[in-house]
Design an enzyme around this catalytic site. Structure first.
Site, PDB file in Angstrom:
ATOM      1  N   HIS A 151     -70.189  40.970 162.683  1.00 38.40           N
ATOM      2  CA  HIS A 151     -70.832  42.259 162.445  1.00 38.40           C
ATOM      3  C   HIS A 151     -71.280  42.862 163.776  1.00 38.40           C
ATOM      4  O   HIS A 151     -71.761  42.167 164.673  1.00 38.40           O
ATOM      5  CB  HIS A 151     -72.022  42.078 161.507  1.00 38.40           C
ATOM      6  CG  HIS A 151     -71.615  41.940 160.082  1.00 38.40           C
ATOM      7  ND1 HIS A 151     -71.623  42.978 159.198  1.00 38.40           N
ATOM      8  CD2 HIS A 151     -71.171  40.868 159.383  1.00 38.40           C
ATOM      9  CE1 HIS A 151     -71.199  42.564 158.019  1.00 38.40           C
ATOM     10  NE2 HIS A 151     -70.916  41.280 158.105  1.00 38.40           N
ATOM     11  N   ALA A 197     -69.426  16.424 164.435  1.00 37.29           N
ATOM     12  CA  ALA A 197     -70.044  16.907 163.202  1.00 37.29           C
ATOM     13  C   ALA A 197     -71.227  17.816 163.499  1.00 37.29           C
ATOM     14  O   ALA A 197     -71.946  17.639 164.495  1.00 37.29           O
ATOM     15  CB  ALA A 197     -70.495  15.719 162.356  1.00 37.29           C
ATOM     16  N   ARG A 203     -67.602  29.496 171.582  1.00 37.43           N
ATOM     17  CA  ARG A 203     -66.696  29.887 172.661  1.00 37.43           C
ATOM     18  C   ARG A 203     -65.497  28.957 172.652  1.00 37.43           C
ATOM     19  O   ARG A 203     -65.530  27.867 172.062  1.00 37.43           O
ATOM     20  CB  ARG A 203     -67.396  29.832 174.009  1.00 37.43           C
ATOM     21  CG  ARG A 203     -67.894  28.451 174.409  1.00 37.43           C
ATOM     22  CD  ARG A 203     -68.634  28.494 175.740  1.00 37.43           C
ATOM     23  NE  ARG A 203     -69.890  29.245 175.605  1.00 37.43           N
ATOM     24  CZ  ARG A 203     -70.707  29.482 176.623  1.00 37.43           C
ATOM     25  NH1 ARG A 203     -70.393  29.046 177.841  1.00 37.43           N
ATOM     26  NH2 ARG A 203     -71.827  30.149 176.435  1.00 37.43           N
TER      27      ARG A 203
END
Length: 222
Positions: A151, A197, A203
């Site tokens: 968003h 995990a 990035r």
């Protein structure tokens, strides 16, 4: 004999023992029948497709499956992306997974491609948005989340207007992702990576890396 029949139907190779027959009937019998019925209803040749119970489909005609694909029960599969969903041979998507190709009447997503022999654990959430490409022989634990859009703020600085940016996500061949890994838009994970995990991947990660953490950082490279 049974192992040969399973391989012929699905392309999957298993060492089947005398005590495995009951498990096969309970675990694979009904999914096989559902896959046969699903293929027949869509005038497709059955290619070993196996389907769990109560799968919700949206635009199922845009979902293309290779040989021996398994989709677990109670999953939501939305093929309304521009290029649909392509699942190569022997892809497994486990139970309670959610794959979204479109959110309402806004722009449809690009598409999802998953390479052969890749495994997506239960409760995966894959919001396509930009293109998502998952390579061959990728192993992802339970709770994988991939969000291939972000968003963006509008002129007033609000993030709730529905304005989005879509760059996509790529995961290379032979990657291993632990439980509850989250991958954000614009990330490319190179081949042969291990992602620990509960990691949040914000990035790109170079090939051959071991990365984990929030946000995920490269801790070791082969």
């Amino acid at each position: 004999m049974i192992a040969k029949l399973v391989k012929l139907a699905t392309g999957r190779t298993y060492a089947i023992g005398p005590g495995d027959l009951g498990y096969m009937i309970a675990k694979g019998g009904w999914p096989t029948l559902r896959g046969l019925a699903w293929s027949a209803l869509r005038l497709r040749r059955w290619n070993g497709l196996m389907l769990g119970p109560n799968i919700q489909w949206v635009m199922a005609g845009r979902v293309r499956t290779g040989r021996g694909v398994l989709i677990g029960g109670m999953s939501y599969v939305d093929g309304s992306a521009r290029h649909g969903i392509v699942l190569a041979d022997r892809v497994t998507i486990r139970e309670h997974s959610w794959i979204q190709g479109r959110s309402g009447l806004n722009d449809p997503a690009e598409g999802l491609w998953i390479g052969e022999r890749s495994y997506i654990g239960p409760r995966a959430v894959i919001g396509i948005g930009g293109p998502i490409r998952i390579g061959a022989s990728v192993q992802a634990g339970a709770g994988l989340t991939i969000t291939a859009e972000a968003h963006a703020a509008d002129e007033s600085g609000s993030f709730v207007s529905g304005r989005t940016e879509r760059r996509g996500v790529t995961i290379g061949d032979h990657c291993w992702l632990g439980n509850n890994v989250s991958i954000l838009d614009g990330v490319e994970i190179g081949a042969d990576c291990v992602i620990g995990a509960n990691s949040l991947v914000t990035r790109s990660i170079p090939a051959g890396s071991v990365a984990f953490g929030v946000p995920a950082r490269v801790r070791h490279r082969t």
